[in-house]
Scaffold this motif. Structure first.
Motif, PDB file in Angstrom:
ATOM      1  N   LEU A  77       0.834  -1.204   0.000  1.00  0.00           N
ATOM      2  CA  LEU A  77       0.000   0.000   0.000  1.00  0.00           C
ATOM      3  C   LEU A  77       0.866   1.251   0.000  1.00  0.00           C
ATOM      4  N   TRP A  78       1.866   1.262   0.852  1.00  0.00           N
ATOM      5  CA  TRP A  78       2.755   2.418   1.014  1.00  0.00           C
ATOM      6  C   TRP A  78       3.480   2.729  -0.295  1.00  0.00           C
ATOM      7  N   ALA A  79       3.922   1.696  -1.008  1.00  0.00           N
ATOM      8  CA  ALA A  79       4.685   1.910  -2.238  1.00  0.00           C
ATOM      9  C   ALA A  79       3.873   2.635  -3.306  1.00  0.00           C
ATOM     10  N   ASN A  80       2.550   2.544  -3.240  1.00  0.00           N
ATOM     11  CA  ASN A  80       1.704   3.237  -4.199  1.00  0.00           C
ATOM     12  C   ASN A  80       1.251   4.610  -3.706  1.00  0.00           C
ATOM     13  N   LEU A  81       1.494   4.865  -2.432  1.00  0.00           N
ATOM     14  CA  LEU A  81       1.123   6.160  -1.859  1.00  0.00           C
ATOM     15  C   LEU A  81       2.286   7.147  -1.854  1.00  0.00           C
ATOM     16  N   HIS A  82       3.476   6.652  -1.505  1.00  0.00           N
ATOM     17  CA  HIS A  82       4.633   7.554  -1.386  1.00  0.00           C
ATOM     18  C   HIS A  82       5.924   6.740  -1.446  1.00  0.00           C
ATOM     19  N   PRO A  83       6.957   7.287  -2.071  1.00  0.00           N
ATOM     20  CA  PRO A  83       8.200   6.510  -2.235  1.00  0.00           C
ATOM     21  C   PRO A  83       9.005   6.271  -0.968  1.00  0.00           C
ATOM     22  N   THR A  84       8.567   6.764   0.183  1.00  0.00           N
ATOM     23  CA  THR A  84       9.259   6.425   1.433  1.00  0.00           C
ATOM     24  C   THR A  84       8.949   4.998   1.883  1.00  0.00           C
ATOM     25  N   ALA A  85       8.254   4.221   1.048  1.00  0.00           N
ATOM     26  CA  ALA A  85       7.885   2.850   1.415  1.00  0.00           C
ATOM     27  C   ALA A  85       9.081   1.972   1.726  1.00  0.00           C
ATOM     28  N   PHE A  86      10.247   2.318   1.214  1.00  0.00           N
ATOM     29  CA  PHE A  86      11.434   1.502   1.501  1.00  0.00           C
ATOM     30  C   PHE A  86      11.748   1.470   2.988  1.00  0.00           C
ATOM     31  N   LEU A  87      11.179   2.398   3.773  1.00  0.00           N
ATOM     32  CA  LEU A  87      11.418   2.411   5.216  1.00  0.00           C
ATOM     33  C   LEU A  87      10.845   1.174   5.900  1.00  0.00           C
ATOM     34  N   ALA A  88       9.782   0.591   5.347  1.00  0.00           N
ATOM     35  CA  ALA A  88       9.163  -0.569   5.993  1.00  0.00           C
ATOM     36  C   ALA A  88      10.124  -1.755   6.054  1.00  0.00           C
ATOM     37  N   PRO A  89      10.674  -2.242   4.925  1.00  0.00           N
ATOM     38  CA  PRO A  89      11.656  -3.335   5.051  1.00  0.00           C
ATOM     39  C   PRO A  89      12.920  -2.911   5.781  1.00  0.00           C
ATOM     40  N   ALA A  90      13.287  -1.636   5.660  1.00  0.00           N
ATOM     41  CA  ALA A  90      14.484  -1.168   6.358  1.00  0.00           C
ATOM     42  C   ALA A  90      14.301  -1.257   7.875  1.00  0.00           C
ATOM     43  N   LEU A  91      13.121  -0.910   8.374  1.00  0.00           N
ATOM     44  CA  LEU A  91      12.868  -0.987   9.815  1.00  0.00           C
ATOM     45  C   LEU A  91      12.861  -2.437  10.293  1.00  0.00           C
ATOM     46  N   ALA A  92      12.291  -3.336   9.488  1.00  0.00           N
ATOM     47  CA  ALA A  92      12.292  -4.748   9.877  1.00  0.00           C
ATOM     48  C   ALA A  92      13.712  -5.301   9.920  1.00  0.00           C
ATOM     49  N   ALA A  93      14.508  -4.940   8.934  1.00  0.00           N
ATOM     50  CA  ALA A  93      15.900  -5.397   8.929  1.00  0.00           C
ATOM     51  C   ALA A  93      16.664  -4.808  10.112  1.00  0.00           C
ATOM     52  N   PHE A  94      16.400  -3.544  10.431  1.00  0.00           N
ATOM     53  CA  PHE A  94      17.058  -2.907  11.574  1.00  0.00           C
ATOM     54  C   PHE A  94      16.669  -3.615  12.876  1.00  0.00           C
ATOM     55  N   ALA A  95      15.387  -3.928  13.024  1.00  0.00           N
ATOM     56  CA  ALA A  95      14.936  -4.592  14.250  1.00  0.00           C
ATOM     57  C   ALA A  95      15.594  -5.954  14.409  1.00  0.00           C
ATOM     58  N   PHE A  96      15.787  -6.662  13.296  1.00  0.00           N
ATOM     59  CA  PHE A  96      16.424  -7.981  13.374  1.00  0.00           C
ATOM     60  C   PHE A  96      17.926  -7.873  13.630  1.00  0.00           C
ATOM     61  N   LEU A  97      18.589  -7.008  12.875  1.00  0.00           N
ATOM     62  CA  LEU A  97      20.051  -6.951  12.927  1.00  0.00           C
ATOM     63  C   LEU A  97      20.579  -6.171  14.122  1.00  0.00           C
ATOM     64  N   VAL A  98      19.916  -5.080  14.474  1.00  0.00           N
ATOM     65  CA  VAL A  98      20.447  -4.186  15.503  1.00  0.00           C
ATOM     66  C   VAL A  98      19.712  -4.332  16.831  1.00  0.00           C
ATOM     67  N   LEU A  99      18.384  -4.372  16.786  1.00  0.00           N
ATOM     68  CA  LEU A  99      17.628  -4.535  18.025  1.00  0.00           C
ATOM     69  C   LEU A  99      17.586  -5.982  18.500  1.00  0.00           C
ATOM     70  N   ARG A 100      18.090  -6.908  17.662  1.00  0.00           N
ATOM     71  CA  ARG A 100      18.198  -8.328  18.018  1.00  0.00           C
ATOM     72  C   ARG A 100      16.835  -8.952  18.285  1.00  0.00           C
ATOM     73  N   ARG A 101      15.862  -8.617  17.440  1.00  0.00           N
ATOM     74  CA  ARG A 101      14.547  -9.224  17.562  1.00  0.00           C
ATOM     75  C   ARG A 101      14.536 -10.597  16.870  1.00  0.00           C
TER      76      ARG A 101
END
Length: 491
Positions: free
Chosen positions: A178-202
């Motif tokens: 949905l986000w990718a069709n609304l605004h190009p900041t949609a790349f933040l969604a996978p970036a946040l998930a990757a950050f939570a896994f790699l850095v926050l150790r989720r």
């Protein structure tokens, strides 16, 4: 006898407004009196949205400029533009303003509810929410960017809170699509998930969520091709660096004071808050760096750090002793917390959204500022009235920030040199515009090459003073907002 939370019936818990409901209406009402059309890009967003409503998502042949006339343009924000155009079709400029205010209010009422639940401290949650909202207001304009704020909050909640990993695997790709069709900041969604896994150790399931969300970025009419359009390079990168919202916030200006206050408070209460894990500390440093790097990144940092700010404020408030303000703060907590735990908010905001949208055309006369569109103190209406009398021809060499305004307000009568679709103009057009804007070597040749019929610039623009010195241009009109230059002899 004082009323206690235990005495409230289930119906009363829904009917009596809580802080969530009050904050929603406060946020919505304050934005109705604010001018959200101070960015000329709103004009071409509405133009693109009208095309989407008429033809569906497609590569739109450009009809706004003379420098790229007829060249197909991909609107990567097509769904966001269509929603804005639909609001304008429903109730004019007021409809757009109302939509912006409702999305903003719903986002931060929801943020308060999240923070209240996590801290069990309504005053701390409200303070963090209001301060984050005041930072986001800087970017609250009639543009699809506004839709990214609730989606950012939704994505962050999915990946930040432990125990939601399974839900994130399913919901995060849907949010991203949905986000990718609304605004190009949609790349933040996978970036946040990757950050939570790699850095926050989720949990490692967040890695799967990140991969699926990255795949969902291609669920657009353009596939993954739109990702190339949002990466500035070469002259485009230099151009973006000169745009106000991509520069560091200037804290001497009042509009950036809330960003400074947020940073100051977040750093000040941090020493009394609970300890941070290593990943959380990295997040905090990243949020501070982002807020200082560019004004556009401040809202993202404010939303991401809001849960930690609320937690730190709650920890400070629970300390005993202190001044009168501290005792008042604790009294507010003791009074509000029992009720906020049992109140069921949402009924009044839902009714407010439905009623205001349905009655928007009738409400518009009550809010003349919100219904007025592009404000006269920011745009060259008087200069354009003079141009209409002069009738110099359709091709205008315009100030960048006025491009969308000229195209939309005047119905395509004037063909602009450039507007806010910077990536679309990248290459020779943008190179010539930068030469003219900066008076760099070759600017006279660029002016001859592009052959505009007239020039519309701010009084302080270098070209406004330099062009008449060539003997080929003269000032036909000038006021405190704009200068109009026309050829000494009509081409």
């Amino acid at each position: 006898m004082a009323v206690t939370s235990a005495q409230l019936t289930p119906v009363q818990r829904r009917l009596i407004p809580g802080l969530t409901d009050l904050l929603f209406f406060a946020f919505a009402f304050t934005q109705l009196g604010r001018r959200i059309f101070t960015d000329g890009d709103s004009g071409w967003h509405l133009w693109a949205g009208v095309d989407v409503l008429t033809h569906g998502p497609r590569a739109i042949p450009d009809t706004l400029s003379f420098t790229r006339a007829g060249v197909p343009w991909r609107d990567v924000q097509w769904l966001g533009d269509a929603i804005l155009a639909l609001a304008h079709r429903h109730a004019g400029y007021f409809g757009v303003t109302l939509l912006v205010s409702l999305v903003f209010a719903a986002t931060f009422a929801w943020l308060y509810r999240i923070l209240r639940r996590e801290t069990d401290h309504p005053p701390a949650a409200a303070a963090a929410t209001v301060l984050a909202a005041l930072v986001v207001v800087l970017s609250l304009l009639a543009r699809p960017l506004l839709f990214s704020f609730p989606l950012l909050l939704a994505a962050w909640q999915l990946v930040r809170v432990p125990g939601r990993e399974r839900r994130a695997v399913v919901l995060l790709p849907l949010i991203t699509a949905l986000w990718a069709n609304l605004h190009p900041t949609a790349f933040l969604a996978p970036a946040l998930a990757a950050f939570a896994f790699l850095v926050l150790r989720r949990d490692r399931r967040l890695l799967l969520a990140a991969l699926l969300a990255a795949l969902a970025l291609g669920a657009t009419p353009w596939g993954y091709g739109w990702l190339r359009d949002i990466v500035p390079a070469g002259e485009n990168l230099r151009f973006f660096a000169g745009i106000d919202e991509w520069q560091s916030p200037r804290f001497g200006e009042p509009r950036f004071w809330f960003v400074f206050a947020y940073l100051l408070l977040a750093l000040g209460v941090r020493r009394r808050g609970p300890g941070l894990a290593a990943g959380e500390a990295v997040l905090g440093v990243g949020c501070v760096a982002a807020a200082l790097l560019a004004a556009r990144l401040g809202p993202v940092a404010a939303i991401l750090w809001a849960p930690f700010l609320a937690r730190d404020l709650a920890a400070c408030a629970r300390e005993r002793g202190g001044w009168l303000a501290g005792r008042v703060w604790r009294a507010m907590q003791d009074t509000l917390a029992p009720f906020e735990r049992v109140w069921k908010p949402g009924l009044w905001p839902a009714l407010g959204i439905v009623a205001s949208l349905a009655l928007a055309p009738r409400l518009a006369p009550l809010f003349p500022d919100a219904a007025g569109g592009f404000p006269a103190e920011d745009y060259p209406y008087r200069a354009m009235a003079a141009v209409a009398r002069l009738d110099p021809g359709p091709r205008v060499l315009n100030s960048y920030r006025w491009g969308g305004y000229l195209s939309w307000v005047y119905g395509g009568r004037w063909k602009v040199f450039i507007d806010g679709r910077a990536g679309f103009f990248a290459g020779d057009v943008l190179d010539d515009y930068l030469k003219l804007a900066e008076l760099s070597p070759g600017w006279t040749e660029a002016l001859e090459r592009r052959r505009p019929d007239w020039i519309l610039l701010r009084p302080g623009a270098p070209l406004a003073s330099a062009a008449p010195l060539t003997g080929r241009w003269r000032a036909a009109y000038a006021d405190s907002i704009a200068v109009v230059l026309v050829p000494v002899t009509r081409p």
